[in-house]
Write an enzyme that holds these catalytic residues in place. Structure first.
Site, mmCIF file in Angstrom:
data_model
loop_
_atom_site.group_PDB
_atom_site.id
_atom_site.type_symbol
_atom_site.label_atom_id
_atom_site.label_comp_id
_atom_site.label_asym_id
_atom_site.label_seq_id
_atom_site.Cartn_x
_atom_site.Cartn_y
_atom_site.Cartn_z
ATOM 1 N N TYR A 56 43.743 44.441 35.517
ATOM 2 C CA TYR A 56 43.062 43.954 36.719
ATOM 3 C C TYR A 56 44.069 43.875 37.860
ATOM 4 O O TYR A 56 45.181 43.362 37.672
ATOM 5 C CB TYR A 56 42.455 42.575 36.472
ATOM 6 C CG TYR A 56 41.199 42.634 35.634
ATOM 7 C CD1 TYR A 56 39.953 42.667 36.245
ATOM 8 C CD2 TYR A 56 41.260 42.671 34.245
ATOM 9 C CE1 TYR A 56 38.786 42.727 35.486
ATOM 10 C CE2 TYR A 56 40.093 42.734 33.483
ATOM 11 C CZ TYR A 56 38.866 42.759 34.105
ATOM 12 O OH TYR A 56 37.714 42.825 33.355
ATOM 13 N N GLU A 57 43.668 44.360 39.029
ATOM 14 C CA GLU A 57 44.609 44.396 40.146
ATOM 15 C C GLU A 57 45.087 43.000 40.524
ATOM 16 O O GLU A 57 46.129 42.837 41.143
ATOM 17 C CB GLU A 57 44.016 45.117 41.358
ATOM 18 C CG GLU A 57 42.881 44.385 42.032
ATOM 19 C CD GLU A 57 42.273 45.180 43.190
ATOM 20 O OE1 GLU A 57 42.702 46.304 43.450
ATOM 21 O OE2 GLU A 57 41.347 44.645 43.828
ATOM 22 N N ALA A 58 44.332 41.991 40.114
ATOM 23 C CA ALA A 58 44.748 40.610 40.357
ATOM 24 C C ALA A 58 46.036 40.266 39.614
ATOM 25 O O ALA A 58 46.653 39.235 39.890
ATOM 26 C CB ALA A 58 43.637 39.654 39.938
ATOM 27 N N GLY A 59 46.452 41.120 38.674
ATOM 28 C CA GLY A 59 47.738 40.893 38.017
ATOM 29 C C GLY A 59 47.645 40.613 36.532
ATOM 30 O O GLY A 59 48.464 39.879 35.982
ATOM 31 N N ILE A 72 37.082 40.035 40.049
ATOM 32 C CA ILE A 72 38.176 40.573 39.245
ATOM 33 C C ILE A 72 39.357 39.609 39.213
ATOM 34 O O ILE A 72 40.423 39.946 38.720
ATOM 35 C CB ILE A 72 38.624 41.943 39.775
ATOM 36 C CG1 ILE A 72 38.914 41.851 41.274
ATOM 37 C CG2 ILE A 72 37.573 42.991 39.481
ATOM 38 C CD1 ILE A 72 39.597 43.065 41.811
#
Lengths: 263, 307, 307, 263
Positions: A56-59, A72
């Site tokens: 997930y681009e959130a980390g 996300i």
């Protein structure tokens, strides 16, 4: 969108999500976007790709969401994940470093070469419709090894010319795209799959989109009525297998019980 | 520490946020300081430049309240739900006033904060190739590798006047620890001239020093520590409360209409004197419904005493 | 996980380290895999390029053993004690063979790994101005800011063929957690083509997943997990054992003489078949003397169950 | 080096460490180098600068070492510290970001303008003596707000011309140094203090080293005999106050009981 139907019947959105999930068979590391990609990759992890690592681009790497996350950045993607890292680290080392096999994108507009607009409809300075913008999409398009697109088809979304190029696809076709990717040292080879509510598209040798499979209930007339160019249809056009009961049960009971994505 | 930094939200915002400032309230979905945003609205700050990867509901509210003249961002939406009406209207129709926008991608924004924090004149990244983003934003520039192997893009440093973050805990000196999503709070804080940390819990220095790897921001760069439990709602705090997804869904209707936004601001911001009143208004049932179903302890590791 | 990566040190080095490779054994004072270095010596690997910020005793030993043709580094010494004799003799006298050196500063080396990990053609930094380092190392180059505000320096990416790190714990898939000094192991691992993780303890996946913020390297990039308790001695492992400062002091005498180094290598490397024998030879008293005086627990934090 | 003496007598090394520690009064954040700087800053934290935050290049902020660490990466600097971070973060955000008030360096050679060599004696390609090199020194010299140097004086170390410039000091003097720092946007203003076993030096307006204080027992002849240029001596040359009993006790009992630094 059709209304949801009962029994082993299914909605167009459900078919789209199932078809997208199946395309992930054999893939290892998938970068998850917000919305439809989110539910498709979560379905894939529960069906055709149990070893799929969700990034997930959130980390978050190696997420195993206990519920379908609405956003996300939901807390359920963190608890029980393999690694929770800064966005700097995620974008630098995971994405730009070349570890993402599939980047999953949505789009407001797409052209025949898979170039994507998620920024504006109309003029940039004074748009008719202001869309969300890139987020991580333009770097996903460039750095993920391949890109899957999931979006509904319409005359406004499948267009001859997109209003703004947010994320590069196959640019003006194979020759240009391959030269620019090679010279620029891009790790990605661009879009490889587009799944819509009507069918599944791949890309020909010249990098133009080609309809390879038509979803149940959809016709070629539907396809032609929802596209801004003369679409290329595979000679051996397949019929997408309908969602299985197991797939539908997962979507309806686990992933989207509220029907937010599948109405 | 000799200089106590613990302050009320009202004092922290009054002292540290000035009209015309560039303000970054950071936190990617997680740990968004709605409490600070609301206090900025209440204090009727003006002409702010608001920076954030995802403007989210908080900047939609702040921009509806008229605090900002400019927005620097990378993704403009209500994640998983829809749009941000107040911001969209300002951009699409210039109503009630034009909003200047400066637009990047997520990695570009992270890179901007990183360059700001590291005192670098630019941050290089492999993005923007063959897109229209550098066309509409001339601050995104090509840069040639000094090793003769081609070009990448660069973004310029972003150094907010004030960065505001929410965290699980800090000590009175401002040493701050976070777990869960880390976003780019560290970079945004180090890049800033002034830093406000809002926490669920003020802890003794010994709690911080027991796990130094958990510290994301040192007190050294922190100007104020505000203790504001539930201050991130409707965003969330890992381990403390859930994201209030229902509020995000509700906002989709509120934001479509200027009148309903202003009514919401009146009821939930202007007419309340702070976060305690907001939590009271939310009510104990709503608050209780957002608590995690159960604990998920990290477990403890041993640093060892070396004497 | 479907593909078990747990291997013996002998197999991991035999399979993953090849003559001519660029090898980085990283860890800044903390977590230096002496066990892996010794196995490389035993397997008589040749023509390696050794990269490390601080070559330390391990590279002095490896270079004395003749495994390397080149050294890439930023600080060459026995920290707090003195010099590294084998390396110095190779540089000062070319005896027994010349050693090629490529020299940076600490930040330059960190930047090189970072650029390697991030697939960037260069890493920009504010260093090297008005020094002789770019004069003797032409890979350190000036780069002009695209914003017209001057020049900084750039270093090129470093992508080791193999990076080897030591850690407190990993699971069988190679998901690795470290606490204490973090050095630049993360960057060196992400930059590498192949990664070997050596751990004090193999843990269940659930231990890793209980604290995802503690993970510094995902199994995704790990090729082998070697379980080798005490494998970092005379370096140390936070919470498990102390730095053996006496050994660092003793090395100062050993390294002054080629004969004494070779005798040491025979006694402590060639004549032993692995780390277990090394620890036996060290003896239980020496091992016990290096345990921390007491525990210093981090404490546990709560991630919360969100179902 | 003199042999250590007894009672309230003291060695030259002890005087040097004490003098360096005292210069840290009023400083807030200090970047600690290996060796003598390490013991000097630890002494300062226990005497004139109790609020001094110690930053170790190994990645530690706010260290409170329970014992004197032999190396700057000792486990005792981590346990109980405020933050333990990656070296990337330490060098990027703390040092290059401008948060370090004082960078403390040692040197093998120094010139009258405070330029430092820690790389080689002789020719770089085939040196007479290969020294450790920069480590973090060259970035400390450029990015720390000011630089303190601690080193023993000798004709080989205080030289007219250093063999290699590892860390920039005041370059060729004030005019050049100020222009280059301004044009290059350096945050640091360069070396401000040099403490030796004979005295304490500061820098004149023209950025040349000036002896301001002579340690007890040292003479100007000693100073002139251990320097490769005609030294500048302050008109109001002071006598350094000898170490107090408290300072000596801290060094001998807590910080260096083995006498590794103070023999």
């Amino acid at each position: 969108m059709t209304a949801a139907v009962h029994g082993s019947a299914f909605s167009k959105s459900e078919m789209m999500i199932v078809a997208a999930a199946r395309e992930l068979a054999g893939q290892r590391v998938c970068f998850v976007g917000v919305g439809l990609p989110n539910i498709a990759v979560n379905l894939a992890q529960r069906t055709v790709a149990p070893d799929l690592e969700l990034v997930y681009e959130a980390g978050v790497f190696g997420a195993r969401p206990a519920r379908l996350p609405l956003s996300i950045g939901d807390p359920t993607i963190v608890t029980g994940s393999t690694a929770a890292v800064s966005m700097y680290e995620l974008f630098s080392f995971y994405l730009q470093g070349g570890l993402i096999d599939v980047g999953f994108l949505g789009a407001a507009q797409i052209d025949r070469f898979g170039n994507i607009n998620t920024t504006v409809i109309g003029d940039y300075e004074r748009p008719t419709t202001r869309l969300p913008g890139s987020g991580g999409a333009c770097e996903i398009a460039i750095n993920a090894r391949q890109v899957f697109v999931i979006m509904r088809q319409s005359a406004r979304s499948f267009v001859e010319k997109i209003d703004f190029r947010t994320s590069p696809g196959n640019l003006g076709g194979a020759e240009q795209a391959e030269r620019i990717r090679r010279e620029g040292g891009w790790l990605g080879r661009g879009p490889s799959v587009v799944v819509t509510d009507l069918g599944t598209w791949h890309f020909d040798d010249d990098c133009e989109m080609r309809l390879d499979s038509l979803h149940p209930g959809a016709t070629l007339d539907d396809v032609r009525a929802t596209i801004g160019w003369q679409p290329r249809i595979a000679g051996s056009l397949a019929s997408t297998a309908p969602p299985t009961d197991a797939e539908l049960r997962l979507i309806r009971e686990e992933l989207d019980p509220g029907g937010a994505y599948t109405r | 520490m000799t200089n106590p930094k613990v302050a009320s939200m009202r004092d922290a915002i009054a002292d540290l946020v000035r009209d015309g400032d560039t303000v970054a309230i950071e936190g990617f979905t997680h740990l968004i300081s709605f409490a600070a945003g609301h206090e900025i609205i209440r204090q009727r700050k003006r002409d702010l430049t608001l920076a954030r990867l995802t403007p989210d509901l908080i900047y939609d509210q702040m921009i509806a309240a008229g605090v900002a003249r400019k927005l620097i961002f990378s993704w403009l939406g209500n994640p998983g739900v829809g749009g941000l009406g107040a911001i969209r209207r300002r951009i699409e129709t210039g109503d009630p006033a034009p909003l200047e926008v400066e637009e990047y991608s997520h990695f570009g924004m992270v890179g901007r904060y990183t360059a700001g924090a590291a005192n670098l004149p630019f941050f290089p990244l492999r993005s923007y190739f063959e897109t229209d983003l550098p066309v509409v934003n001339p601050l995104i520039r090509e840069i040639e590798s000094p090793y003769g192997d081609g070009k990448v893009y660069a973004v310029p440093p972003l150094k907010p006047d004030v960065t505001i973050i929410h965290a699980q805990r800090a000590d009175a000196a401002g040493n701050t620890q976070v777990w869960g999503l880390l976003g780019c709070q560290k970079e945004a804080a180090f890049a800033a001239d002034r830093v406000i940390v809002v926490v669920e819990e003020l802890v003794d220095e010994a709690v911080i020093r027991a796990d130094p790897n958990r510290t994301i921001i040192p007190g050294l760069i922190v100007d104020a520590v505000v203790v504001e439990p539930f201050g991130a709602h409707p965003s969330y705090v890992q381990g403390a409360y859930d994201r209030d997804n229902q509020f995000y869904l509700d906002w989709d209707a509120i934001t479509r209409d200027e009148g309903s936004i202003q009514a919401w601001l009146r009821d939930w911001v202007y007419d309340l004197d702070g976060r305690t009143a907001y939590v009271d208004k939310l009510g104990p049932d709503r608050v209780a419904s957002l608590r995690p179903a159960a604990a998920a302890p990290s477990g403890s590791v041993d640093y060892g005493q070396y004497t």
